[in-house]
Design an enzyme around this catalytic site. Structure first.
Site, PDB file in Angstrom:
ATOM      1  CD  GLN A   9      57.586  82.784  88.031  1.00  0.00           C
ATOM      2  OE1 GLN A   9      58.033  81.834  88.938  1.00  0.00           O
ATOM      3  NE2 GLN A   9      56.666  82.630  87.303  1.00  0.00           N
ATOM      4  CB  SER A  88      61.561  81.601  95.115  1.00  0.00           C
ATOM      5  OG  SER A  88      60.743  80.512  94.503  1.00  0.00           O
ATOM      6  CG  LEU A  89      64.377  81.204  89.433  1.00  0.00           C
ATOM      7  CD1 LEU A  89      64.441  79.921  88.700  1.00  0.00           C
ATOM      8  CD2 LEU A  89      63.852  82.518  88.544  1.00  0.00           C
ATOM      9  NE  ARG A 113      61.994  76.219  91.869  1.00  0.00           N
ATOM     10  CZ  ARG A 113      61.467  77.119  91.916  1.00  0.00           C
ATOM     11  NH1 ARG A 113      61.471  78.015  90.938  1.00  0.00           N
ATOM     12  NH2 ARG A 113      61.217  77.675  93.266  1.00  0.00           N
ATOM     13  CG  HIS A 195      57.162  78.896  97.591  1.00  0.00           C
ATOM     14  ND1 HIS A 195      58.300  78.219  97.493  1.00  0.00           N
ATOM     15  CD2 HIS A 195      57.599  79.940  96.763  1.00  0.00           C
ATOM     16  CE1 HIS A 195      59.254  78.651  96.755  1.00  0.00           C
ATOM     17  NE2 HIS A 195      58.853  79.916  96.052  1.00  0.00           N
ATOM     18  CD  GLN A 244      62.728  77.014  96.492  1.00  0.00           C
ATOM     19  OE1 GLN A 244      62.174  76.870  95.586  1.00  0.00           O
ATOM     20  NE2 GLN A 244      64.107  77.713  96.512  1.00  0.00           N
TER      21      GLN A 244
END
Length: 296
Positions: A9, A88-89, A113, A195, A244
């Site tokens: 992101q 991440s993503l 998500r 996170h 995660q």
């Protein structure tokens, strides 16, 4: 060994993916399929929307995933990863690229998500901040001493770490970290504390979706965010994907481990050049490249 890495992101831009749609039959087919799966016209927002449209988490995450994954698929025989990772993503993009997830299932999970994270952000106001010019150990120690919710969230590269937590926790941490020697402590314009423990409601929601999704044995190892280690077992991949959401992204350690395991080049697939920059901070001599538009 060729490593392929996928952004997260923040890498989005208006017009992303339009060249793929216009120049590749496969690209057009996959974007049209994505509109059907998502139930809204994401291509219109990606190609002709505003920065504000693209900043909505429910749009941002699938948009970056689609740009990365469709790019990888249009590379054809030129795309032969020997190891993959995503920020991440971007880990979901990496898992479609290495065959652990189908395009359709990957997109559905990314959408679920994003919506779950958006809902978690609305439950409790929270934020993130970038800490520049301080060693990881000091940041971890200072965060642990604060009574509010505030944790290390993204270990991006040496000297750059993002923290995540409650509004008050981030304010206190920024002051304390500057006192501890940080060159800068910059609050980020994000929707919430990604996170961190504040994403627990999203983790619970995503766990069910991941459990009900079929994962295959990948063609090469994925270095996952939660442990920075190479994983090929589908069940372990699933567990790490769930973890995660509330655990830090260990990207510095991921890049170090990939280099130690034989990576000779890193190719970033998707919008922007952020990850190429992070790789160079870990090893200035490492060969990097980017694929961010249609390759004829």
């Amino acid at each position: 060994m060729k490593a392929y890495v996928f952004p997260g992101q923040g890498a989005q831009f208006v017009g992303m993916g339009k060249d793929l749609y216009e120049n590749s039959e496969l690209g057009k087919e996959l974007f049209d399929k994505a509109n059907e799966i998502l139930g809204f016209n994401i291509t219109e927002l990606m190609f002709n929307g505003t920065d504000e449209d693209l900043r909505q988490t429910k749009v941002t995450q699938p948009a970056i995933f689609l740009h990365s994954v469709i790019l990888a698929k249009t590379l054809g025989d030129d795309f032969k990863p020997e190891m993959v990772a995503g920020h991440s993503l971007g880990e979901f993009s990496a898992l479609v690229a290495n065959g652990a997830l189908s395009f359709e299932d990957g997109l559905k999970l990314v959408s679920q998500r994003a919506i779950a994270m958006q809902k978690a952000c609305e439950i409790e106001p929270s934020t993130m901040a970038a800490i520049i010019g301080l060693d990881d150990e000091t940041v971890v120690k200072v965060c642990a001493e604060i009574e509010e919710v505030v944790v290390p969230a993204n270990f991006n590269c040496p000297g750059q770490l993002v923290i995540s937590g409650s509004i008050k926790g981030i304010e206190i941490a920024c002051e304390k970290l500057k006192e501890a020697g940080a060159k800068r402590a910059l609050p980020l314009n994000v929707g919430g504390a990604f996170h961190s423990p504040l994403m627990e409601p999203a983790r619970v929601e995503l766990e069910e979706a991941i459990r009900n999704t079929t994962f295959s044995k990948p063609t090469c190892a994925v270095y996952q965010n939660v442990n920075a280690k190479p994983v090929i077992d589908p069940e372990e991949i699933k567990q790490n994907l769930v973890a995660q959401l509330t655990a830090p992204v260990r990207f510095t350690q991921t890049m170090e481990n990939m280099i130690a395991d034989g990576a000779t080049s890193f190719t970033e697939v998707g919008p922007g050049k952020v990850i190429q920059g992070l790789v160079k901070k870990v090893d200035r001599k490492m060969e990097t490249a980017g694929v961010d538009s249609y390759q004829a």
